[in-house]
Scaffold this active site. Structure first.
Site, PDB file in Angstrom:
ATOM      1  N   LYS A  52      -0.425   4.848   4.060  1.00 36.21           N
ATOM      2  CA  LYS A  52       0.515   4.394   3.032  1.00 36.21           C
ATOM      3  C   LYS A  52       0.701   5.487   1.986  1.00 36.21           C
ATOM      4  CE  LYS A  52       1.230   0.398  -0.069  1.00 36.21           C
ATOM      5  NZ  LYS A  52       0.629  -0.866  -0.549  1.00 36.21           N
ATOM      6  N   SER A 130       3.423  -4.874  -0.322  1.00 32.71           N
ATOM      7  CA  SER A 130       4.081  -3.589  -0.459  1.00 32.71           C
ATOM      8  C   SER A 130       3.818  -2.616   0.691  1.00 32.71           C
ATOM      9  CB  SER A 130       3.639  -2.929  -1.766  1.00 32.71           C
ATOM     10  OG  SER A 130       2.232  -2.688  -1.775  1.00 32.71           O
ATOM     11  N   SER A 154      -0.728  -7.279  -0.415  1.00 30.94           N
ATOM     12  CA  SER A 154       0.182  -6.229   0.045  1.00 30.94           C
ATOM     13  C   SER A 154      -0.107  -5.695   1.438  1.00 30.94           C
ATOM     14  CB  SER A 154       0.178  -5.058  -0.951  1.00 30.94           C
ATOM     15  OG  SER A 154       0.776  -5.434  -2.158  1.00 30.94           O
TER      16      SER A 154
END
Length: 464
Positions: A52, A130, A154
């Site tokens: 990420k 996210s 997330s």
């Protein structure tokens, strides 16, 4: 290489999926160039991973999907990235996300939204956020596993929407050194994969004390957790009464009841349990996390790193505001809310109260689990539960257009997506979202007591 495809086929698929679904912010110039190191049973040599884009890497830019860090490149690797490299993992690239990890749709990014690959491309469904790109990279079989971050769901929500496994370990078990902070009392590095054995191996590779991370669980507490482990037969599983299932997506109840029947046939005991404080969790979360975010994001001042407007006629006091104008709308909303929660009256009336309610929530979780909590000196309830099962999301993925329209009416409309995931984040509990059916965006969380990550992983593996 994922699914052992040929190098040519893998690169062609990578290009195709990236253009369709907007998964990555940067890609390794030599994708799938697998290391020649010999692997062992415990290492991950030859596996391909995505990271990420709020976890720093010295080989790729780290942008947090924000204009303010658009060209930032870290001089070092995050501890979790360093450990993966040492284990022989090949990093395919950095994945798209909601800016600074703030969002539940995967739409708040300077790179544009991530599109859910479970649906026809023209439907343009949200991936969840996210860690949207991380989940999509796994769902598309581009990687064996992905690292994301989970602050209030997330990792688990996009894992649910992508029909993959998404694991948020106990807070402090995986190092946060090199993870760009959103809310440091909640941020947790998470793991996504389609295979529980791969996910477990990644967890064991990263589950180490890190002296560079002040929130890392100490060696002594890790040893205490290991010493508390004992065979618990039969496993006792709880269903939380406060989590209503009435408005769940079509198909949830049939799949959910089928799983319960399977658990009973395996000899597990199922009990209803009450955790009254879960009703307070969204207000607690959206009081504490924006306050911590406002403090953390104050460092982006255009002086040390990040965006700086070179055309400014710099006069005293005007640098800071133009620099911070590069934050996106959702980040600005949370900074404003966070600063409000830290102002004098709101701090006493909101922030302090939220901290107290968070402690009450942890106490209630401690009261229902058999396993002791080493952080609170809870001895555990001898008659308590071993695990909880909780839905991951109350909704199916909607279209990106509908999500943005609802959020435009009120940002709070998207916050409800976190209702099932936030309680575990506030208490720091290990929680793994698993799909109830293959290629179906309906998931269920398996939740354990703090530190009892192995029971969560064992359980999911036993029913997979």
């Amino acid at each position: 290489m994922p699914l052992k495809r040929s190098l040519k086929e893998s690169i062609e698929r990578l290009s195709s999926f990236q253009s369709k679904y907007n998964i990555f912010t940067s890609i390794n110039p030599s994708p799938y160039s697998i290391t020649n190191k010999k692997g062992t049973k415990e290492t991950l040599t030859g596996c391909v991973a995505s990271i990420k884009d709020n976890i720093v890497t010295k080989d790729f830019p780290t942008t947090c999907a924000s204009h303010i860090l658009e060209n930032f490149k870290s001089p070092f690797d995050a501890t979790v990235v360093k450990l993966l490299k040492q284990a022989g993992v090949h990093i395919l690239g950095k994945t798209n996300l909601d800016e600074f990890g703030m969002g539940s749709g995967g739409v708040h990014s300077i790179r544009g939204p991530v599109i859910n690959p479970l649906y026809p491309h023209e439907d343009k469904k949200i991936m969840g956020g996210s860690s949207s790109g991380a989940a999509a990279s796994v769902a598309c079989d581009l990687v064996d596993f992905a690292l994301g971050t989970d602050t209030g769901g997330s990792v688990r929500l996009p894992a649910c929407y992508g029909s993959v496994l998404g694991f948020k370990p106990s807070y402090g078990r995986l190092s946060r050194f090199g993870v760009i902070a959103y809310s440091q009392s909640l941020d947790t590095v998470g793991i996504l994969s389609k295979k529980i054995n791969v996910l477990r191996k990644v967890f064991h590779t990263l589950d180490k004390y890190d002296m560079k991370d002040p929130t890392s669980l100490s060696v002594e507490l890790r040893e205490l957790i290991e010493g508390n482990k004992k065979v618990r037969r039969p496993l006792k599983v709880g269903i939380v009464k406060e989590f209503s299932h009435e408005s769940m997506p079509i198909g949830f109840h049939r799949l959910y009841l089928s799983l319960l029947e399977k658990l009973i046939n395996l000899g597990l005991e199922i009990y209803p349990v009450s955790i009254p404080s879960v009703k307070n969790c969204l207000p607690i979360y959206y009081t504490l996390s924006p306050a911590e975010a406002a403090s953390n994001l104050s460092r982006y001042d255009g002086i040390r790193y990040g965006y700086r407007d070179s055309e400014l006629d710099i006069k005293d006091g005007i640098l800071f505001a133009p620099t911070r104008s590069k934050f996106g709308t959702e980040v600005k909303n949370r900074i404003i809310l966070g600063n409000y929660n830290l102002c004098s009256d709101a701090f006493k009336n909101n922030f302090i109260k939220a901290e107290k309610l968070r402690v009450n929530l942890i106490d209630e979780f401690d009261g229902i689990f058999r396993f002791p909590n080493v952080l609170t000196n809870s001895k555990g309830n001898p008659d308590g539960l071993d695990l909880l099962i909780v839905p991951t999301s109350s909704k199916l993925p909607g279209s990106i257009r509908d999500f943005e329209e609802e959020e435009a009416k009120s940002p709070a409309n998207s916050y409800i997506n976190d209702v099932f995931t936030v309680p575990m984040s506030l208490a720091g509990l290990p929680s793994l979202s698993m799909p109830l059916k293959e290629k179906t965006p309906i998931g269920l969380q398996v939740v354990g007591q703090y530190g009892d990550d192995s029971t969560v992983l064992d359980f999911v593996e036993s029913i997979s």
